[in-house]
Design a protein around this motif. Structure first.
Motif, mmCIF file in Angstrom:
data_model
loop_
_atom_site.group_PDB
_atom_site.id
_atom_site.type_symbol
_atom_site.label_atom_id
_atom_site.label_comp_id
_atom_site.label_asym_id
_atom_site.label_seq_id
_atom_site.Cartn_x
_atom_site.Cartn_y
_atom_site.Cartn_z
ATOM 1 N N CYS A 14 -4.457 1.543 -7.322
ATOM 2 C CA CYS A 14 -4.026 2.516 -6.315
ATOM 3 C C CYS A 14 -4.108 3.925 -6.871
ATOM 4 O O CYS A 14 -3.901 4.144 -8.066
ATOM 5 C CB CYS A 14 -2.585 2.210 -5.913
ATOM 6 S SG CYS A 14 -1.871 3.451 -4.823
ATOM 7 N N GLU A 15 -4.343 4.886 -5.976
ATOM 8 C CA GLU A 15 -4.487 6.265 -6.440
ATOM 9 C C GLU A 15 -3.204 6.805 -7.057
ATOM 10 O O GLU A 15 -3.242 7.727 -7.862
ATOM 11 C CB GLU A 15 -4.943 7.183 -5.300
ATOM 12 C CG GLU A 15 -3.901 7.423 -4.202
ATOM 13 C CD GLU A 15 -4.312 8.540 -3.227
ATOM 14 O OE1 GLU A 15 -5.520 8.768 -3.041
ATOM 15 O OE2 GLU A 15 -3.412 9.189 -2.673
ATOM 16 N N CYS A 23 0.881 -1.172 0.000
ATOM 17 C CA CYS A 23 0.000 0.000 0.000
ATOM 18 C C CYS A 23 0.914 1.216 0.000
ATOM 19 O O CYS A 23 1.839 1.294 0.801
ATOM 20 C CB CYS A 23 -0.898 -0.002 1.235
ATOM 21 S SG CYS A 23 -1.682 1.586 1.574
ATOM 22 N N ALA A 24 0.654 2.153 -0.904
ATOM 23 C CA ALA A 24 1.542 3.310 -1.051
ATOM 24 C C ALA A 24 1.593 4.155 0.218
ATOM 25 O O ALA A 24 2.514 4.938 0.413
ATOM 26 C CB ALA A 24 1.100 4.161 -2.230
ATOM 27 N N LYS A 25 0.579 4.002 1.098
ATOM 28 C CA LYS A 25 0.578 4.767 2.344
ATOM 29 C C LYS A 25 0.728 3.836 3.551
ATOM 30 O O LYS A 25 0.409 4.222 4.664
ATOM 31 C CB LYS A 25 -0.723 5.547 2.468
ATOM 32 C CG LYS A 25 -0.945 6.538 1.330
ATOM 33 C CD LYS A 25 -2.282 7.255 1.486
ATOM 34 C CE LYS A 25 -2.651 7.973 0.204
ATOM 35 N NZ LYS A 25 -4.079 8.361 0.200
ATOM 36 N N PRO A 85 -8.882 0.481 2.872
ATOM 37 C CA PRO A 85 -8.190 1.300 1.876
ATOM 38 C C PRO A 85 -8.481 2.782 2.066
ATOM 39 O O PRO A 85 -9.439 3.142 2.734
ATOM 40 C CB PRO A 85 -8.818 0.823 0.560
ATOM 41 C CG PRO A 85 -10.209 0.420 0.933
ATOM 42 C CD PRO A 85 -10.116 -0.118 2.329
ATOM 43 N N CYS A 86 -7.664 3.610 1.457
ATOM 44 C CA CYS A 86 -7.911 5.039 1.502
ATOM 45 C C CYS A 86 -9.007 5.379 0.502
ATOM 46 O O CYS A 86 -9.500 4.520 -0.219
ATOM 47 C CB CYS A 86 -6.637 5.810 1.192
ATOM 48 S SG CYS A 86 -6.173 5.813 -0.547
ATOM 49 N N LEU A 146 -1.110 1.802 4.901
ATOM 50 C CA LEU A 146 -2.242 1.896 5.812
ATOM 51 C C LEU A 146 -2.524 0.530 6.416
ATOM 52 O O LEU A 146 -2.650 -0.452 5.698
ATOM 53 C CB LEU A 146 -3.492 2.369 5.072
ATOM 54 C CG LEU A 146 -3.401 3.716 4.358
ATOM 55 C CD1 LEU A 146 -4.697 3.996 3.614
ATOM 56 C CD2 LEU A 146 -3.104 4.827 5.356
ATOM 57 N N GLY A 153 -8.798 6.783 -2.194
ATOM 58 C CA GLY A 153 -8.341 6.896 -3.581
ATOM 59 C C GLY A 153 -8.360 5.592 -4.359
ATOM 60 O O GLY A 153 -8.036 5.556 -5.542
ATOM 61 N N SER A 154 -8.766 4.504 -3.677
ATOM 62 C CA SER A 154 -8.767 3.202 -4.340
ATOM 63 C C SER A 154 -9.872 3.175 -5.382
ATOM 64 O O SER A 154 -11.029 3.408 -5.067
ATOM 65 C CB SER A 154 -9.011 2.124 -3.284
ATOM 66 O OG SER A 154 -9.108 0.865 -3.888
ATOM 67 N N CYS A 208 -4.259 -1.937 -5.892
ATOM 68 C CA CYS A 208 -4.474 -1.418 -4.536
ATOM 69 C C CYS A 208 -4.349 -2.600 -3.586
ATOM 70 O O CYS A 208 -5.078 -3.585 -3.710
ATOM 71 C CB CYS A 208 -5.844 -0.769 -4.407
ATOM 72 S SG CYS A 208 -6.335 -0.502 -2.694
ATOM 73 N N ALA A 209 -3.417 -2.512 -2.650
ATOM 74 C CA ALA A 209 -3.180 -3.619 -1.728
ATOM 75 C C ALA A 209 -4.448 -3.956 -0.958
ATOM 76 O O ALA A 209 -4.733 -5.135 -0.704
ATOM 77 C CB ALA A 209 -2.060 -3.261 -0.760
ATOM 78 N N TRP A 210 -5.203 -2.934 -0.607
ATOM 79 C CA TRP A 210 -6.394 -3.188 0.198
ATOM 80 C C TRP A 210 -7.507 -3.847 -0.595
ATOM 81 O O TRP A 210 -8.295 -4.616 -0.054
ATOM 82 C CB TRP A 210 -6.845 -1.913 0.915
ATOM 83 C CG TRP A 210 -6.065 -1.816 2.178
ATOM 84 C CD1 TRP A 210 -4.930 -1.099 2.401
ATOM 85 C CD2 TRP A 210 -6.324 -2.566 3.376
ATOM 86 N NE1 TRP A 210 -4.465 -1.344 3.664
ATOM 87 C CE2 TRP A 210 -5.296 -2.223 4.292
ATOM 88 C CE3 TRP A 210 -7.309 -3.468 3.771
ATOM 89 C CZ2 TRP A 210 -5.240 -2.774 5.575
ATOM 90 C CZ3 TRP A 210 -7.251 -4.013 5.054
ATOM 91 C CH2 TRP A 210 -6.223 -3.662 5.931
HETATM 92 S S1 SF4 Z 1 -5.277 3.198 -3.182
HETATM 93 FE FE1 SF4 Z 1 -4.981 1.313 -1.979
HETATM 94 S S2 SF4 Z 1 -2.792 0.843 -2.134
HETATM 95 FE FE2 SF4 Z 1 -3.035 2.936 -2.851
HETATM 96 S S3 SF4 Z 1 -2.657 4.195 -1.030
HETATM 97 FE FE3 SF4 Z 1 -4.859 3.845 -1.094
HETATM 98 S S4 SF4 Z 1 -5.244 2.020 0.124
HETATM 99 FE FE4 SF4 Z 1 -3.047 2.104 -0.307
#
Ligand code: SF4
Ligand code: SF4
Lengths: 116, 310, 222
Positions: C169-170, C152-154, C160-161, C156, C163-164, C177-179
């Motif tokens: 991923c955003e 996950c780029a953040k 997920p944030c 977390l 932006g998924s 997106c890992a989540w």
């Molecule tokens: S989009 Fe998914 S992988 Fe990317 S920062 Fe958000 S939660 Fe993490």
């Protein structure tokens, strides 16, 4: 059909152009080759499907490397032709021969002599 | 939901009024005049003003300082804080700093990735995430303790909020995700800009079915389009934004000079419909670099005058 | 395994341009598999450097050796007798190998020939992707076997944030997106309800935050 092609050319057979690795190309230049041609099958005709694509990628990488180290990427060329396609082969071989004549010998040869 | 109001925004919600918040971005420089001007323009039309924290990862004057400027001019701020730029030491320290000025509201966020901003080569911190930030403020406030366990002398007393994006994927966990934020201690929610009202309604139904609307105040986020170009940009380029084709078309079919007006119309129609959706406790109006339109929106949406409370 | 990438030859030339005798030292482990520093890459670099120097009118002796590993004393010992014959050694091992080599041959100039990138897997030939950041306290048990710290780029822990979107991923529409992956896996396991458990604030002291780390196993020490 007997075709003439420059006698300067030494042919090294490989099962597929995809077999040609950067290291083979570099070794040829290191041993003093003035130029290297890779002949492959036409796009889409590779017996192993993508051998010629791989070869092209490697040739591109090797050209870059040859530019960086001062040998010159233009000494390396890749041509595609049909299997058993004599006339284009002779034509490309002659073209390369002319090109190399124009570029002169592989610069490392004269340096090698100087160093010796 | 606790009974003692911690802020004006909190009281508004406790007394059952539809709350109105807005937001302002701090300047890219140290002259605070611009943010004061924005706040001056909207202060009689909203209950509190969010101050963004280096939004889209573009470096700006810090949210905390801008909040203090607002507070000093009698406007109630909502301190936005992202976990991207601070570790747990800085986070707790900033919370205490804000509390020392009695900044009464805080919104806990993880923040956009730094690759969107002006320092794409920078590190990000993400020592804790936004849920854990909610837990951290609640621990500091309710138990008067630091994460390390020590007692806080004069603990912070903020009304704690979080963001929710009903439109991000995967949709099926969007309600559970809200439940998680509520479990972590969020007391109010400001949502992502809503353009797809059907989808929002579906989400709110899920929220109400689980009774979450009784545990957290949900302020529906709206943003007026300035132009058809902005609608297209939001649709295609902003991750997690859901703008239905008919909305983009409606903007695009409007003559250029009438587009700003049409954008406001759409915004007001949305608010009208959102008012009928069960569980909506207020509105968060994000007029991006268009703060002067907030009064008009609030008035035309019949949210003005703001209720008098002391 | 450890994934590395060849450094540009210009950079390597910059380090060793003054040398008369060079050793290019490869490693038979991870960097061989990811084709950045094995026997073949040693050959390519050595050949290119030899020609580079010849084109400069200099004959530099460049030898090629590839060791079984560069992160173990016993293999590094294999070059004990020759190491000091060179003006410099360019190691094509990962950052660990380069350092271990430098520690062992204390007065020898040692340079890295690859950029060490991450801990990853071969997704397909010629494509490697990150899987783990060696945080020292593995949480895969709670995240459906997919690591939000590395993927996950953040990073977390409770994503997920916002932006998924569409599984991506955003920060990059080509990146999963890992989540999304975590949720898909939890679903496949029939354990989606696990998603609602809040993951605690992480102890990062076993990560790089705690300073250089070590693992000691007294039971196997001699
Ligand atoms: S989009 Fe998914 S992988 Fe990317 S920062 Fe958000 S939660 Fe993490
Ligand atoms: S949780 Fe830590 S150890 Fe486990 S895969 Fe992720 S980074 Fe590696």
């Amino acid at each position: 059909m007997r075709l003439n092609y420059p006698t300067s050319l030494r042919i090294i057979r490989v099962p597929c152009s995809g077999k040609v690795d950067i290291i083979h190309i570099l070794r040829a230049f290191e041993k003093g080759a003035d130029g290297v041609c890779v002949f492959s099958c036409m796009d889409g005709d590779c017996h192993f499907k993508t051998g010629n694509f791989r070869a092209r990628k490697r040739v591109e990488q090797a050209q870059k490397l040859l530019d960086t180290i001062g040998t010159g990427g233009e000494r390396l060329k890749m041509y595609s032709l049909g299997s058993g396609d004599g006339p284009p082969f002779a034509k490309y071989a002659t073209e390369m021969h002319e090109k190399i004549k124009e570029l002169g010998p592989n610069p490392i040869k004269k340096h090698k002599k100087n160093a010796a | 939901m606790s009974d003692t109001a911690r802020s004006r925004l909190h009281r508004m919600l406790l007394e059952g009024h539809l709350a109105v918040t807005s937001e302002c971005g701090p300047p890219r420089g140290s002259d605070a005049e611009s943010i004061k001007k924005k706040a001056e323009m909207i202060k009689d039309y909203v209950d509190a003003v969010n101050i963004t924290d280096n939004q889209t990862s573009v470096t700006r004057l810090c949210s905390m300082a801008a909040c203090i400027h607002l507070k000093l001019m009698g406007v109630e701020p909502v301190l936005q804080m992202v976990t991207r730029d601070r570790n747990r030491i800085a986070i707790q320290s900033d919370i205490l700093g804000a509390a020392s000025f009695d900044i009464p509201n805080m919104l806990c966020l993880s923040g956009d990735h730094q690759s969107f901003g002006d320092c794409p080569q920078g590190q990000n911190v993400h020592d804790i995430d936004s849920m854990q930030l909610i837990q951290t403020v609640r621990l500091m406030r309710d138990e008067g303790k630091f994460l390390g366990g020590a007692e806080i002398n004069r603990p912070p007393n903020m009304f704690v909020g979080a963001a929710a994006n009903p439109f991000a994927d995967p949709f099926e966990i969007r309600v559970p995700r809200l439940a998680k934020k509520v479990a972590a201690g969020a007391e109010f929610i400001q949502t992502q800009c809503i353009y797809n009202l059907d989808k929002f309604e579906e989400w709110m139904k899920g929220v109400c079915d689980r009774g979450l609307h009784e545990k957290v105040y949900i302020l529906a986020g709206v943003t007026p389009f300035k132009s058809a170009g902005m609608a297209k940009f939001m649709k295609n380029r902003v991750p997690g934004m859901d703008v239905p084709d008919e909305v983009v078309k409606r903007m695009a079919d409007t003559p250029k000079e009438k587009q700003p007006e049409e954008g406001i119309n759409i915004c007001i129609e949305s608010i009208e419909r959102l008012k009928t959706i069960k569980g909506v406790s207020g509105f968060h109006i994000m007029a991006i670099e268009w703060e002067q339109k907030v009064p008009e929106i609030v008035e035309r949406a019949e949210l003005y005058p703001r209720p008098k409370i002391d | 395994m450890i994934i590395a990438e060849k450094k540009p030859i210009e950079e390597i030339i910059g380090y060793i341009d003054d040398c008369e005798k060079l050793l290019i030292l490869g490693c038979n482990e991870c960097v061989t598999v990811c084709e950045a520093g094995g026997k073949k890459e040693v050959g390519v670099l050595a050949s290119a450097l030899r020609m580079y120097f010849l084109n400069q009118g200099r004959e530099v002796k460049i030898d090629e050796i590839t060791l079984e590993r560069q992160c173990d004393h016993e293999y590094l010992e294999e070059i004990r007798d020759v190491a000091d014959q060179y003006d410099a050694i360019v190691s094509l091992a990962c950052g660990v190998g380069v350092q271990f080599l430098a520690e062992k041959y204390h007065s020898q100039r040692v340079y890295p020939g690859v950029n060490t990138c991450f801990l990853g897997a071969t997704e397909e030939r010629g494509r490697w992707t990150e899987r783990c950041q060696a945080c020292g306290t593995c949480i895969l048990a709670y995240t459906g076997g997919i690591c939000p710290i590395a993927r996950c780029a953040k990073r977390l822990l409770n994503g997920p944030c916002g932006g998924s979107s569409n599984g991506k991923c955003e920060i990059n529409p080509e990146l999963d997106c890992a989540w999304q992956l975590i949720i898909d896996r939890l679903k496949a396991l029939g354990r989606l309800e696990d998603y609602e458990k809040l993951l605690e604030i992480k102890d990062w002291s076993t990560d790089r935050a705690g300073g250089p780390r070590k693992v000691v196993r007294e039971d196997i020490q001699i």
